[in-house]
Design a protein around this motif. Structure first.
Motif, PDB file in Angstrom:
ATOM      1  N   ALA A 154       3.256 -25.164  -1.539  1.00  0.00           N
ATOM      2  CA  ALA A 154       4.080 -24.134  -2.173  1.00  0.00           C
ATOM      3  C   ALA A 154       3.284 -22.884  -2.508  1.00  0.00           C
ATOM      4  N   HIS A 155       2.017 -23.036  -2.904  1.00  0.00           N
ATOM      5  CA  HIS A 155       1.239 -21.867  -3.326  1.00  0.00           C
ATOM      6  C   HIS A 155       1.098 -20.860  -2.185  1.00  0.00           C
ATOM      7  N   VAL A 156       0.840 -21.349  -0.993  1.00  0.00           N
ATOM      8  CA  VAL A 156       0.736 -20.458   0.163  1.00  0.00           C
ATOM      9  C   VAL A 156       2.111 -19.877   0.506  1.00  0.00           C
ATOM     10  N   ALA A 157       3.157 -20.699   0.413  1.00  0.00           N
ATOM     11  CA  ALA A 157       4.500 -20.253   0.784  1.00  0.00           C
ATOM     12  C   ALA A 157       5.008 -19.136  -0.128  1.00  0.00           C
ATOM     13  N   PHE A 158       4.473 -19.026  -1.352  1.00  0.00           N
ATOM     14  CA  PHE A 158       4.912 -17.959  -2.252  1.00  0.00           C
ATOM     15  C   PHE A 158       4.554 -16.562  -1.728  1.00  0.00           C
ATOM     16  N   TRP A 159       3.665 -16.475  -0.750  1.00  0.00           N
ATOM     17  CA  TRP A 159       3.367 -15.172  -0.170  1.00  0.00           C
ATOM     18  C   TRP A 159       4.562 -14.595   0.580  1.00  0.00           C
ATOM     19  N   VAL A 160       5.491 -15.457   0.991  1.00  0.00           N
ATOM     20  CA  VAL A 160       6.680 -14.956   1.694  1.00  0.00           C
ATOM     21  C   VAL A 160       7.540 -14.085   0.776  1.00  0.00           C
ATOM     22  N   PRO A 161       7.943 -14.556  -0.424  1.00  0.00           N
ATOM     23  CA  PRO A 161       8.705 -13.650  -1.298  1.00  0.00           C
ATOM     24  C   PRO A 161       7.916 -12.422  -1.729  1.00  0.00           C
ATOM     25  N   VAL A 162       6.599 -12.547  -1.868  1.00  0.00           N
ATOM     26  CA  VAL A 162       5.783 -11.381  -2.228  1.00  0.00           C
ATOM     27  C   VAL A 162       5.900 -10.301  -1.151  1.00  0.00           C
ATOM     28  N   GLY A 163       5.722 -10.693   0.102  1.00  0.00           N
ATOM     29  CA  GLY A 163       5.799  -9.727   1.195  1.00  0.00           C
ATOM     30  C   GLY A 163       7.187  -9.126   1.340  1.00  0.00           C
ATOM     31  N   CYS A 164       8.224  -9.946   1.184  1.00  0.00           N
ATOM     32  CA  CYS A 164       9.599  -9.444   1.303  1.00  0.00           C
ATOM     33  C   CYS A 164       9.914  -8.428   0.210  1.00  0.00           C
ATOM     34  N   ALA A 165       9.417  -8.652  -0.993  1.00  0.00           N
ATOM     35  CA  ALA A 165       9.663  -7.712  -2.091  1.00  0.00           C
ATOM     36  C   ALA A 165       9.023  -6.360  -1.812  1.00  0.00           C
ATOM     37  N   LEU A 166       7.837  -6.366  -1.243  1.00  0.00           N
ATOM     38  CA  LEU A 166       7.168  -5.105  -0.922  1.00  0.00           C
ATOM     39  C   LEU A 166       7.937  -4.329   0.152  1.00  0.00           C
ATOM     40  N   VAL A 167       8.462  -5.030   1.151  1.00  0.00           N
ATOM     41  CA  VAL A 167       9.240  -4.361   2.191  1.00  0.00           C
ATOM     42  C   VAL A 167      10.525  -3.776   1.600  1.00  0.00           C
ATOM     43  N   SER A 168      11.151  -4.510   0.688  1.00  0.00           N
ATOM     44  CA  SER A 168      12.357  -4.018   0.027  1.00  0.00           C
ATOM     45  C   SER A 168      12.081  -2.717  -0.711  1.00  0.00           C
ATOM     46  N   ALA A 169      10.964  -2.655  -1.422  1.00  0.00           N
ATOM     47  CA  ALA A 169      10.592  -1.430  -2.130  1.00  0.00           C
ATOM     48  C   ALA A 169      10.354  -0.280  -1.154  1.00  0.00           C
ATOM     49  N   GLY A 170       9.770  -0.582  -0.007  1.00  0.00           N
ATOM     50  CA  GLY A 170       9.539   0.446   0.995  1.00  0.00           C
ATOM     51  C   GLY A 170      10.843   1.064   1.508  1.00  0.00           C
ATOM     52  N   PHE A 171      11.855   0.244   1.722  1.00  0.00           N
ATOM     53  CA  PHE A 171      13.143   0.774   2.160  1.00  0.00           C
ATOM     54  C   PHE A 171      13.817   1.591   1.054  1.00  0.00           C
ATOM     55  N   ALA A 172      13.582   1.247  -0.203  1.00  0.00           N
ATOM     56  CA  ALA A 172      14.129   2.046  -1.306  1.00  0.00           C
ATOM     57  C   ALA A 172      13.526   3.450  -1.306  1.00  0.00           C
TER      58      ALA A 172
END
Length: 420
Positions: free
Chosen positions: A367-385
């Motif tokens: 799970a610890h490694v898999a948490f990087w997926v939501p981290v990366g998705c959140a950054l992309v979301s901010a970029g589109f904003a």
């Protein structure tokens, strides 16, 4: 604070349609986590569980825009019962297949049909709020905050109920409860004709507008896609984190912390009178949400994970509420339901792909490694904003962006001009 909320509900029938919306969409928080828990309990792995949950959400993403256009053309009272019948039939098939233990791949199509036939009730309720307060942006903003709070209350209670029922009772009980809630709420809402937004009569040869063609709508939708990916991936990883720490039954209250944080921020957001332009509020909220998921890299225990999840959740409601407000101001009245639906569609697409993609990572790497997926998705979301802010402020022929800002600030819409 209370006066602002009382003012929003002063319109006759507002309390009734909001309550019906609460009942109708309570199943939203039950279906996805119930699917993950039921199937992972059978297979002891999260990859296929996430795939089934993702299929359900992607089905909703495909069906919701179509349903939104039908609602704009035919009215809520005509579309709701028909989609409800299809949803109940698909859910019944899904429940039977689980009960008789058919091969897992047979669950994918019923799960997708369940999502495709489940109307985006939140969009329907917000369209009613826009109809009852056409020229009062303050009351609409407060009402949208109420609906976001209701969404989060649902996502606090739903995972807890789903976890208890999925781990201690038959899958039929879990799915049956969700079916009963959506049926009761949808029929109640369809019966409330007084607040059903009236259909606009088009002139000869006039074609309906497409919400997604409105300036900025595609970027708003992309922001929501990657926000949804954060939700879907984080939820599956949180369930995996609990399972890998030998506390699978605690997944419900950990996931509920996500919604609890968002509900707290929604209440605070709705109680304030905002003078900052709506576009700026949306971008700021999206940027905050873009960095908060880094907290997921911290936890090593369930209580710490729950606290971090609560803080991450506080970034959700301000982004969604201001996003709904932007759509309300940008999209024409004859495609408003469709426009509001695209927010849910974006969230659903992202949720589905996030949930489907992250389960295998959690199985193989933890799970610890898999948490990087939501981290990366959140950054992309901010970029589109940020891209949206540039898009709406940039001139394109006549100065579109300043006009949008004036409509947002003054609460003026094509809708209010048509109603006089």
């Amino acid at each position: 604070m209370l006066n602002r909320y009382r003012a929003a509900f002063a319109f006759p029938g507002a309390t009734a349609f909001s309550a019906a919306g609460f009942l109708s969409r309570a199943s939203m928080a039950i279906y996805p986590i119930a699917m993950v828990l039921i199937i992972s309990g059978r297979t002891h792995a999260y990859g296929f569980a996430g795939l089934v949950s993702g299929s359900y959400v992607i089905g909703g993403a495909l069906g919701n825009p179509i349903a939104g256009r039908l609602v704009d053309r035919l009215g809520q009272h005509r579309v709701l019962p028909r989609f409800l019948a299809g949803h109940l039939a698909a859910t019944a098939v899904f429940a039977v297949l689980i009960t008789v233990r058919t091969p897992l791949w047979t669950l994918l199509l019923p799960a997708m049909l369940m999502g495709a036939s489940l109307l985006n009730i939140g969009a329907l309720i917000r369209a009613r709020w826009s109809y009852v307060w056409p020229a009062d942006p303050g009351r609409r903003s407060t009402a949208y905050s109420v609906e976001s709070t209701i969404d989060e209350v649902i996502f606090v209670i739903g995972p807890l109920v789903a976890t208890v029922l999925a781990t201690h009772a038959s899958p039929l009980v879990t799915l049956g409860l969700a079916m009963a809630l959506i049926a009761a709420g949808s029929l109640w809402l369809a019966s409330q004709r007084g607040t059903d937004p009236p259909l606009r009569v088009r002139g000869p040869g006039e074609r309906p507008t497409f919400a997604l063609r409105s300036r900025g709508m595609l970027l708003i939708t992309l922001v929501m896609v990657f926000m949804g990916a954060v939700f879907g991936s984080a939820e599956v990883v949180m369930v995996a984190f609990c399972g890998q720490h030998g506390q699978r039954a605690s997944a419900g209250w950990v996931v509920a912390s996500f919604a609890a944080g968002s509900a707290a921020s929604a209440i605070l957001y709705g109680s304030r009178h905002w003078r900052t332009p709506l576009l700026r509020r949306f971008v700021r909220a999206a940027l905050v949400f873009g960095v908060l998921p880094f907290l997921y890299l911290v936890p090593t225990t369930l209580p710490v994970l729950a606290v971090c999840t609560f803080v991450v959740g506080m970034g959700i409601a301000p982004t969604l509420i201001s996003g709904f407000g932007l759509v309300d101001s940008i999209v024409s009245a004859d495609s408003l339901t469709e426009g509001l639906t695209w927010i849910g569609t974006g969230l659903s697409v992202g949720y589905g792909f996030g949930a489907a993609a992250v389960g295998g990572i959690a199985d193989r790497h933890g799970a610890h490694v898999a948490f990087w997926v939501p981290v990366g998705c959140a950054l992309v979301s901010a970029g589109f904003a940020l891209a949206l802010a540039t898009r709406l402020r940039a001139p394109a022929g006549p100065p579109v962006a300043p006009a949008v800002d004036r409509r947002i600030s003054a609460g003026l819409k094509a809708d209010s001009r048509r109603r006089g």
